[in-house]
Design a protein around this motif. Structure first.
Motif, short mmCIF file in Angstrom:
data_model
loop_
_atom_site.label_atom_id
_atom_site.label_comp_id
_atom_site.label_asym_id
_atom_site.label_seq_id
_atom_site.Cartn_x
_atom_site.Cartn_y
_atom_site.Cartn_z
N UNK A 191 0.79 -1.23 0.00
CA UNK A 191 0.00 0.00 0.00
C UNK A 191 0.82 1.28 0.00
N UNK A 192 2.14 1.18 0.09
CA UNK A 192 2.91 2.37 0.42
C UNK A 192 4.08 2.63 -0.53
N UNK A 193 4.68 3.80 -0.33
CA UNK A 193 5.88 4.17 -1.05
C UNK A 193 7.01 3.17 -0.78
N UNK A 194 7.13 2.74 0.47
CA UNK A 194 8.16 1.76 0.84
C UNK A 194 7.95 0.46 0.06
N UNK A 195 6.72 0.01 -0.04
CA UNK A 195 6.43 -1.23 -0.75
C UNK A 195 6.75 -1.10 -2.23
N UNK B 212 -0.64 -2.16 -6.27
CA UNK B 212 -0.88 -1.19 -5.20
C UNK B 212 -2.30 -1.28 -4.68
N UNK B 213 -2.44 -1.47 -3.37
CA UNK B 213 -3.74 -1.35 -2.70
C UNK B 213 -3.88 0.11 -2.28
N UNK B 214 -4.88 0.78 -2.80
CA UNK B 214 -4.95 2.23 -2.68
C UNK B 214 -5.59 2.73 -1.39
#
Length: 214
Positions: A163-167, A180-182
């Motif tokens: 879900x994130x920038x890190x992912x 991406x899960x938004x």
């Protein structure tokens, strides 16, 4: 297909839980509580970074880092009352398993709390590989934990869901397609993150993965 998931902000909404634990500690330190938005913004890079961000926001000394972290993690392993699976996760998980996909987990949450919350939510045994933020000497966005999780699931096509920038950065550095899960804890506009696709409802996930596989 080998499919690895992030945990917080992807499969579970743990921000209210994390905020509650943090605010209990802040109250003991005579500091103001975090808002939900603050707590959510601090999540994503592991417990140590969360505590460091919390300290900076509430003017707590760096010398208190390890004590605060130890107190936080001790409570984190036994606090689940406010943590919820995102809608549709159980059904999506069953559909993916029925379709023959192998499922794994790669999170920056420490492995102790990770296994504890999986047990609480009835997800123990669902994932053939589980890597937490302290399973290796490095954590996301270093690609090593993701590559290790995928490697533990065998060979073949793979996908990372988060879900994130890190992912997104982790997947990009690992050379792994990213979905991406938004509805999680992302701060950047969805269209600005490197991705193979995105979804907002777990009811869409099986079809989305089938289209990617084609």
């Amino acid at each position: 297909m080998r499919i690895a998931f992030d945990l917080d902000g992807t499969l579970i909404d743990s921000a209210p839980e994390i905020r509650g634990i943090a605010n209990g500690i802040l109250a003991e330190e005579g500091r103001a509580p975090l808002s939900l938005a603050e707590a959510t913004g601090f999540i994503g890079s592991g417990a140590g970074v969360f505590i460091a961000r919390m300290r900076a926001a509430r003017d707590l000394p760096e010398s208190a880092q390890e004590d605060l972290r130890a107190r936080f993690e001790a409570r984190y392993e036994v606090s689940f009352g406010l943590t919820r699976l995102y809608p549709g996760v159980p059904r999506a998980r069953e559909a993916l398993a029925a379709a023959g996909h192998r499922l794994g987990l790669c999170t920056n949450k420490p492995i102790g709390p990770t296994r504890a919350v999986l047990a609480h939510l009835g997800l123990t045994g669902i994932f053939s590989a589980v890597f937490g933020g302290d399973s290796l000497s490095v954590r996301k966005p270093d690609p090593a934990p993701l590559l290790a999780a995928l490697g533990a699931m065998g060979s073949g096509p793979c996908l990372y869901i988060g879900d994130s920038e890190v992912d997104a950065e982790t997947a990009q550095r690992a050379g792994v397609p990213f979905l991406l899960y938004t509805e999680g804890y992302r701060k950047t506009p969805a269209e600005e993150l490197p991705q193979a696709g995105r979804f907002s409802d777990f009811g869409e996930l099986t079809d989305r993965i089938a289209r990617l596989a084609e």
